[in-house]
Design an enzyme around this catalytic site. Structure first.
Site, mmCIF file in Angstrom:
data_model
loop_
_atom_site.group_PDB
_atom_site.id
_atom_site.type_symbol
_atom_site.label_atom_id
_atom_site.label_comp_id
_atom_site.label_asym_id
_atom_site.label_seq_id
_atom_site.Cartn_x
_atom_site.Cartn_y
_atom_site.Cartn_z
ATOM 1 N N ALA A 106 39.717 43.786 52.365
ATOM 2 C CA ALA A 106 38.574 42.975 51.919
ATOM 3 C C ALA A 106 37.663 43.834 51.052
ATOM 4 O O ALA A 106 37.312 44.954 51.424
ATOM 5 C CB ALA A 106 37.804 42.444 53.122
ATOM 6 N N TYR A 150 32.464 50.557 41.332
ATOM 7 C CA TYR A 150 33.618 50.155 42.154
ATOM 8 C C TYR A 150 34.465 51.382 42.511
ATOM 9 O O TYR A 150 34.839 51.582 43.668
ATOM 10 C CB TYR A 150 34.432 49.124 41.373
ATOM 11 C CG TYR A 150 35.789 48.794 41.953
ATOM 12 C CD1 TYR A 150 35.924 47.904 43.014
ATOM 13 C CD2 TYR A 150 36.955 49.355 41.414
ATOM 14 C CE1 TYR A 150 37.173 47.597 43.533
ATOM 15 C CE2 TYR A 150 38.204 49.046 41.928
ATOM 16 C CZ TYR A 150 38.314 48.168 42.982
ATOM 17 O OH TYR A 150 39.554 47.870 43.495
HETATM 18 P P1 NAD Z 1 41.267 39.515 46.199
HETATM 19 O O1 NAD Z 1 39.881 39.230 45.688
HETATM 20 O O2 NAD Z 1 42.319 38.487 46.034
HETATM 21 O O3 NAD Z 1 41.193 39.914 47.742
HETATM 22 C C1 NAD Z 1 40.021 40.358 48.402
HETATM 23 C C2 NAD Z 1 39.867 39.516 49.655
HETATM 24 O O4 NAD Z 1 38.725 39.998 50.390
HETATM 25 C C3 NAD Z 1 39.592 38.037 49.357
HETATM 26 O O5 NAD Z 1 40.392 37.226 50.186
HETATM 27 C C4 NAD Z 1 38.107 37.858 49.674
HETATM 28 O O6 NAD Z 1 37.787 36.556 50.098
HETATM 29 C C5 NAD Z 1 37.911 38.901 50.754
HETATM 30 N N1 NAD Z 1 36.528 39.409 50.825
HETATM 31 C C6 NAD Z 1 35.757 39.843 49.798
HETATM 32 N N2 NAD Z 1 34.559 40.240 50.258
HETATM 33 C C7 NAD Z 1 34.570 40.050 51.602
HETATM 34 C C8 NAD Z 1 33.618 40.268 52.637
HETATM 35 N N3 NAD Z 1 32.389 40.754 52.375
HETATM 36 N N4 NAD Z 1 33.960 39.957 53.913
HETATM 37 C C9 NAD Z 1 35.190 39.446 54.201
HETATM 38 N N5 NAD Z 1 36.133 39.221 53.267
HETATM 39 C C10 NAD Z 1 35.824 39.529 51.976
HETATM 40 O O7 NAD Z 1 41.693 40.897 45.524
HETATM 41 P P2 NAD Z 1 43.052 41.731 45.623
HETATM 42 O O8 NAD Z 1 43.481 42.001 44.241
HETATM 43 O O9 NAD Z 1 43.994 41.109 46.570
HETATM 44 O O10 NAD Z 1 42.506 43.098 46.243
HETATM 45 C C11 NAD Z 1 42.773 43.505 47.575
HETATM 46 C C12 NAD Z 1 42.345 44.957 47.742
HETATM 47 O O11 NAD Z 1 43.110 45.787 46.886
HETATM 48 C C13 NAD Z 1 40.880 45.220 47.395
HETATM 49 O O12 NAD Z 1 40.370 46.173 48.289
HETATM 50 C C14 NAD Z 1 40.966 45.799 45.991
HETATM 51 O O13 NAD Z 1 39.846 46.622 45.705
HETATM 52 C C15 NAD Z 1 42.250 46.600 46.101
HETATM 53 N N6 NAD Z 1 42.897 46.877 44.817
HETATM 54 C C16 NAD Z 1 43.420 45.857 44.053
HETATM 55 C C17 NAD Z 1 44.059 46.153 42.847
HETATM 56 C C18 NAD Z 1 44.686 45.078 41.986
HETATM 57 O O14 NAD Z 1 45.323 45.410 40.978
HETATM 58 N N7 NAD Z 1 44.565 43.795 42.326
HETATM 59 C C19 NAD Z 1 44.137 47.479 42.406
HETATM 60 C C20 NAD Z 1 43.582 48.486 43.191
HETATM 61 C C21 NAD Z 1 42.993 48.175 44.397
#
Ligand code: NAD
Length: 303
Positions: A73, A141
């Protein structure tokens, strides 16, 4: 074995949940659905709609007694973090600390943290970048992700909480948000399929390392047996122009135009994952195969 997944209704988190369920884990999800979707939730997983900063997180940990936690999250929009660093830190640092404190209080055996390679290494680094590269985050971030990694080091030393931090490259695949600012493959796929022209920022010669979400989910589950910091990428640099071209070929159509370059946008990003490769992880998906599955998903979604 019981796993608690924060962000399990999101893009990557929901694939981690699916993988865990398939492997026979009992799974509970905590997600506030700010960007996540109920339709992503695995029916075999328990679900709590709650913010990771909420005091009630303590009750969930007490009742569920998870053996391990996958912490995904996050506020994951880099541009939002630049506009509002306080809100970013609130969720990404304070929310994470709430999760870490509850892990310690409930004797969780292992936490797997979703970190970011691109955001932590920054610009002007050796490409592909390995974990030994000096961290130079250039956005709030990235600063927050690095801060949580440092806190993980502290919690391990002082409280014995074991962790693995996975620094992802650019993750792509089905369920990624195609309406956001990030997620170029989702955005291009959705636009091309619906006959819209795609805007490429600047020359399109920027490179990224695209890793398929199923390979990332696999890395998360493997990381239960690992400790420390690991890059998760393919080691292959792909230009944004090439991404457009490949999607166009698979879709059989596609038009583009070039807009102005985004100030401060990273020019090259690619991860050296040999540390994780040596532990037995390698991506199963080529870019072509991953793109085909992604386009299929967006085709069905738009039907
Ligand atoms: P996403 O936005 O689809 O997933 C994030 C999830 O966290 C969502 O379901 C959202 O509702 C939930 N969330 C956000 N804030 C919250 C809170 N305060 N309390 C409870 N739930 C909360 O994004 P994603 O791409 O699936 O990213 C998942 C993780 O991977 C994140 O930590 C992101 O930083 C990391 N990440 C993603 C990428 C990428 O390429 N997508 C790259 C590096 C790191």
């Amino acid at each position: 074995m019981k796993a608690l997944v924060t962000g399990g209704a999101g893009f990557i988190g929901s694939w981690v949940v699916d993988y865990l369920v398939n492997e026979g884990f009992e799974v509970v999800v905590i997600d506030n659905l700010s960007t996540g979707k109920k339709e992503n939730l695995n029916k075999k997983a328990g679900f709590y709609q709650l913010d990771i900063r909420d005091k009630k997180i303590a009750d969930i940990f007490k009742n569920e007694k998870p053996d391990c936690v996958f912490h995904l999250a996050a506020q994951m929009d880099v541009r939002k973090s630049i506009i509002n660093p306080v809100e970013d830190a609130n969720v990404n640092i304070l929310g994470s600390l709430n999760i870490l404190n509850n892990c310690v209080a409930n004797k969780v055996k292992k936490i797997i943290f979703s970190s970011s390679g691109g955001a932590i290494y920054g610009d002007n680094v050796e490409v592909p970048s390995s974990e030994t590269e000096k961290e130079k985050p250039i956005s709030p971030y990235g600063v927050a992700k690095l801060a949580v990694e440092k806190y993980l080091g502290f919690y391990k030393k002082v409280y014995g909480l074991d962790y693995a931090s996975l620094r992802y490259a650019n993750v792509y695949g089905p369920r990624q948000n195609s309406k956001g600012e990030a997620g170029v493959i989702a955005i291009f796929s959705d636009k091309i399929l619906s006959g819209e022209k795609v805007k490429i920022n600047g020359s399109g010669k920027q490179t990224r390392d695209f890793v398929y979400m199923k390979d990332v989910a696999k890395a998360n589950v493997m990381a239960l047996n690992l400790s420390g910091v690991f890059n998760v990428g393919t080691g292959k640099e792909t230009e944004i122009n090439q991404i457009f071209q490949k999607i166009k070929e698979i879709a059989g159509k596609g038009e583009k135009f070039h807009g102005s370059a985004i100030a401060g946008e990273q020019l090259r990003s690619c991860l050296d994952s040999s540390k994780l490769n040596k532990k037995g992880w390698k991506p199963d998906y080529s870019l072509e195969l991953g793109l085909k599955e992604t386009l299929e998903f967006f085709k069905n979604k738009n039907k």
